[in-house]
Structure formats: C-alpha cells, structure tokens
Design an enzyme around this catalytic site. Structure first.
Site, PDB file in Angstrom:
ATOM      1  N   SER A 305       0.804  -1.247  -0.082  1.00 21.84           N
ATOM      2  CA  SER A 305      -0.099   0.512  -0.049  1.00 21.84           C
ATOM      3  C   SER A 305       0.717   1.377  -0.364  1.00 21.84           C
ATOM      4  O   SER A 305       1.833   1.468  -1.168  1.00 21.84           O
ATOM      5  CB  SER A 305      -1.297  -0.064   1.211  1.00 21.84           C
ATOM      6  OG  SER A 305      -2.423   0.778   1.277  1.00 21.84           O
ATOM      7  N   ASP A 316      10.759   5.382  -9.948  1.00 20.04           N
ATOM      8  CA  ASP A 316      10.659   5.526 -11.032  1.00 20.04           C
ATOM      9  C   ASP A 316      11.535   7.018 -11.114  1.00 20.04           C
ATOM     10  O   ASP A 316      11.872   7.850 -12.877  1.00 20.04           O
ATOM     11  CB  ASP A 316       8.585   5.855 -11.340  1.00 20.04           C
ATOM     12  CG  ASP A 316       8.690   4.769 -11.859  1.00 20.04           C
ATOM     13  OD1 ASP A 316       8.762   3.902 -11.528  1.00 20.04           O
ATOM     14  OD2 ASP A 316       6.931   4.350 -11.372  1.00 20.04           O
ATOM     15  N   LYS A 330      -1.006  -3.752  -2.842  1.00 25.25           N
ATOM     16  CA  LYS A 330      -2.411  -3.191  -2.999  1.00 25.25           C
ATOM     17  C   LYS A 330      -2.183  -2.012  -3.758  1.00 25.25           C
ATOM     18  O   LYS A 330      -1.537  -1.358  -3.066  1.00 25.25           O
ATOM     19  CB  LYS A 330      -2.292  -3.373  -1.528  1.00 25.25           C
ATOM     20  CG  LYS A 330      -3.787  -2.814  -1.410  1.00 25.25           C
ATOM     21  CD  LYS A 330      -3.430  -2.430   0.505  1.00 25.25           C
ATOM     22  CE  LYS A 330      -5.146  -1.843  -0.169  1.00 25.25           C
ATOM     23  NZ  LYS A 330      -5.282  -0.221  -0.244  1.00 25.25           N
TER      24      LYS A 330
END
Length: 443
Positions: A305, A316, A330
């Site tokens: 999560s 990224d 999740k």
C-alpha cells in the site's frame, strides 16, 4: 456525489443509521413494473422486491427473533465486503477503532491482517508488539482464534476477537507455508503504541531509518530522525537505508510526505477512479533532506500500500535503488465516507499509479536488486568466500588495524542478524562511492 467526497475523513492506502434503504415494490405492483430491471430512478425493482421478501421471511420464520437493525446492518456489510477485500461498512465500534488506529495507539496483539480466501492472512506483525516478539510472520494464515474457526468469519469480527483488555490472552492457530502442522501461539494483549519511525547509524556516514507504518505524524517523525542522524554523524549522511519491510501502509498523505522528503521535483503518485474527485496528482516540491545522497529502499512481501507508493515514487524518479523481494501488490485507495456521526463507509474509490504509469494492483513492485532473506551461520566461512586467517578462532589481532578489525566484526554481526540489511548497506556503499566520484569530477 462530489459533495460527499469533500467530507472524507482520510484516504487510506493500506495489508475491517444514516444509510437510506429505498422502498421496494409492493405486492400489487403491476407485472410490467415488477419484471422490469429498473424504474425511472434507476432502482432495480425486482432485486429490491426479493430483498424485502427475504427479510420478511427471516423475521417470520427464523428460529430466533432478529431485529430489523441487525438484518439491515448485516445486509449492508455483505453488500460492501462483497466488493473487494478492502471495502467495509464501519459500525460505531469499527469506526471508532479506525480513528484510533490512524493515530498510532490501540489495544491488541500488533498484527496487520487481511481477508484471504475465507481465512485471515497476516500482512505483517508490527515492530515491538506481542505478535512480533512471539514470531508471527508475514504470510501466516490464521485458522482459529481462541479455538473458534475464522472460516468465512469476516475480517472485522476476527479483528475484534483479537483485541481486548490489556493483559488478557489470545490463542491463535496458524498455518505457515512450508510447515506441515499448524502452529499454536498464546499471546498476551497489550496497549499497542506504534512509533512509526525508528533510526540509527549503521556505521559512520551511513544511516538507517525504518518506517513500520504510515500515520498522520510519520513525515514529521522521519524528518526529525534524519536531522538527528546528521547531528550524530557530525556531517551530512553519505547514504541512507530506508527499511519498508513488513510495512502494511496507512495514510496516502503520509506516503506523499515521506516521498517528498527525498525529492526536489517530479510526480510522486496519481490516482484514477470513476468520478472526477478520485483523480488526483501529487507532485514533489524542493527540499530533499539528504541533498541527493544515495538511498537504498528495503522491501519484501509484507511491504504494502502506502509503502509501495514510496517505493514506486523513489524508483521511478531514479532517486533510490529498491532491494529485497517483490512487494505485496495493493494498488488501491480507500476513502472513508461518514454516513452518520458514528458510522462510515470505507470503500475503494481509485487505483494509484507510480510516476511512470505503473499500476501495481495484484502485481507489486519488483526490486532493482533481488535479495532474499538468508540465515547466516556463525561458523567459519559462512559463504562469503575463501577462508582467511581472520576467520580462525583465536587468531592474533593486527596491532595496526584495530579499527578495521572492529569494522569487519560489526559487518559480520550485521550479516548474521539481518542478511538483507547487510547486503543493502553493501549496495549503498557502492552507490555512495560512485556518487562521491561523480561530485568530485563535476567540481
């Protein structure tokens, strides 16, 4: 509908009166209307008529009297929990507990759990709690609580059974992958106060921060920890290991704040849902507290999560190297919609995406470097290469390299205690060396 989203209590990215029930068609409804799927208001009349009939039959024929409130509460719970494992109807008790949980202090065993195929799966034990000390592990499946099977029990009920008066005991029967027989644990309940951020120096120049969950105060605690590490080091850190293993998540805003602590620009995360209010973009602002020093993020199957949001954002944006094993996966956002003063609806309203547009729902974050947890033997030559004089028991110390001997001993001890952290530190040192050379060349 948009107005309701403006009264949201919190957005959660986390592994448990006030609602109007439309009137059903009467028994004398004309056949054309009864057989139609919807009326002018979009209500499924046939299904609603069946619902009312079932409710009436239960009230009339069930072996024991059942109140209208109980039947309707159960119907609402079933309607919501049938959507996905993370949506739920929060009655007064559950809603109160949710508000307590997000502040970081509550009573129980210290286990973060989720519904899984009719049973209760451990997402992660919380650091320093009865569950963690007893040896409960991420991936364990709870079969029975105090001798009662949890099969199709429901997540909220199972959680309530594990919580109770501090000092009282709970017996758990657990199935663990790779173990032939169920394991039995007797745990004593405690007041669980979670300090979501812990930090220490691994060795001169290299710091360690562990975030165990994402709460309302996590970002401030992290920034305070980083300043403390700088002060202990008497200089800016050369690098940092950020440990998110077995972190079940928490508040979306906390995940954004933690990511922003290490970034100067760029997208952190964005969410997409069916309505406009569910589409949100979160961008970083200048203020990297590490000033570009390298970061290694440690993750595993219990990293879920909000912890995955941070991992994905730093990965990224090429701000950190992710080390460990694939995360939980999740990738959904839950919104808390108050229905009354005491009840609320926790419902999945969006999926979140990493800056590069990746959805990790049921997929997870893949580490840049896969390092599986290993148990390193204390015996000589535990798999780190050829045997050396320093590995022999009782060897003479080098009088000119006491500092080096101490450092080597500390590294060996770390490898024995936590092999993944040992390897993460090794990676971090390499990154710091390259970063230092790049900075020197640029200067």
């Amino acid at each position: 509908m948009k107005a309701r989203y403006r009264v949201v209590l919190a957005l959660l990215v986390g592994l448990g009166a006030g609602l109007g029930i439309p009137s059903a068609a009467h028994a004398d409804t004309p056949p054309a209307a009864a057989s139609g799927t919807k009326n002018n208001d979009g209500l499924p009349l046939k299904e609603l008529r069946t619902f009312v009939e079932v409710m009436q039959r239960i009230k009339q024929d069930y072996v024991e009297p059942v109140s209208d409130k109980t039947l309707l509460d159960n119907a609402i719970k079933g309607m919501v929990t049938g959507l996905d494992p993370h949506s739920a109807y929060l009655d007064a008790k559950s809603y109160k507990q949710l508000r307590i949980d997000t502040t970081g202090k509550f009573g129980g065993l210290g286990i973060v759990v989720a519904a899984d195929k009719g049973f209760i799966k451990v997402i992660s034990p919380i650091d320093g709690t009865p569950a963690q000390r007893a040896g409960i592990k991420a991936g364990d499946i709870i079969i029975r609580i105090n001798g009662t099977s949890v099969r199709d029990m429901g997540l909220d009920q199972a959680v309530q059974m594990m919580r109770g008066k501090p000092g009282s005991t709970v017996k758990l029967e657990i199935a663990r992958p790779g173990t032939a027989k169920p394991l039995n644990f007797t745990l004593k309940r405690e007041i669980i106060k979670v300090d979501s951020v812990k930090s220490r120096m691994l060795e001169p120049g290299f710091g360690y921060v562990r975030i165990s969950s994402f709460q309302s105060n996590t970002t401030a605690d992290l920034q305070r920890a980083l300043r403390t590490l700088d002060a202990q080091n008497k200089a800016p850190l050369k690098g940092l290991v950020l440990d998110l293993r077995n972190n079940p998540g928490g508040l979306l805003n906390a995940a954004v704040g933690v990511s922003n602590t290490f970034l100067n620009k760029g997208l952190i995360v964005y969410t997409k849902g069916r309505i406009a209010d569910a589409d949100r973009r979160f961008k970083a602002t200048a203020g990297d507290l590490l000033h570009g020093a390298p970061i290694v993020v440690l993750v595993n199957g219990g990293t879920a999560s909000a912890a995955e949001i941070v991992s994905g954002a730093l990965q990224d944006n090429h701000r950190a190297i992710i080390v460990g094993t694939r995360t939980f996966g999740k990738g959904s956002v839950q919104t808390i919609l108050p229905l009354s003063r005491d009840t609320a609806l926790k419902i999945t309203t969006a999926l979140y995406y990493t800056p590069d547009g990746r959805s990790i729902q049921a997929k997870g974050i893949e580490p840049n470097i896969v390092i599986k947890p290993l148990q390193v033997s204390k015996t000589a030559n535990p798999g780190f290469g050829m045997l050396h004089e320093a590995d022999l028991s009782g060897h003479l110390q080098n009088p000119n390299a006491k500092g080096a001997d101490a450092a080597s001993s500390a590294e060996t001890g770390l490898a024995q205690r936590d092999f993944q952290l040992y390897e993460a530190l090794t990676v971090l040192k390499s990154l710091a060396y390259a970063h230092q050379n790049t900075a020197a060349a640029a200067g």
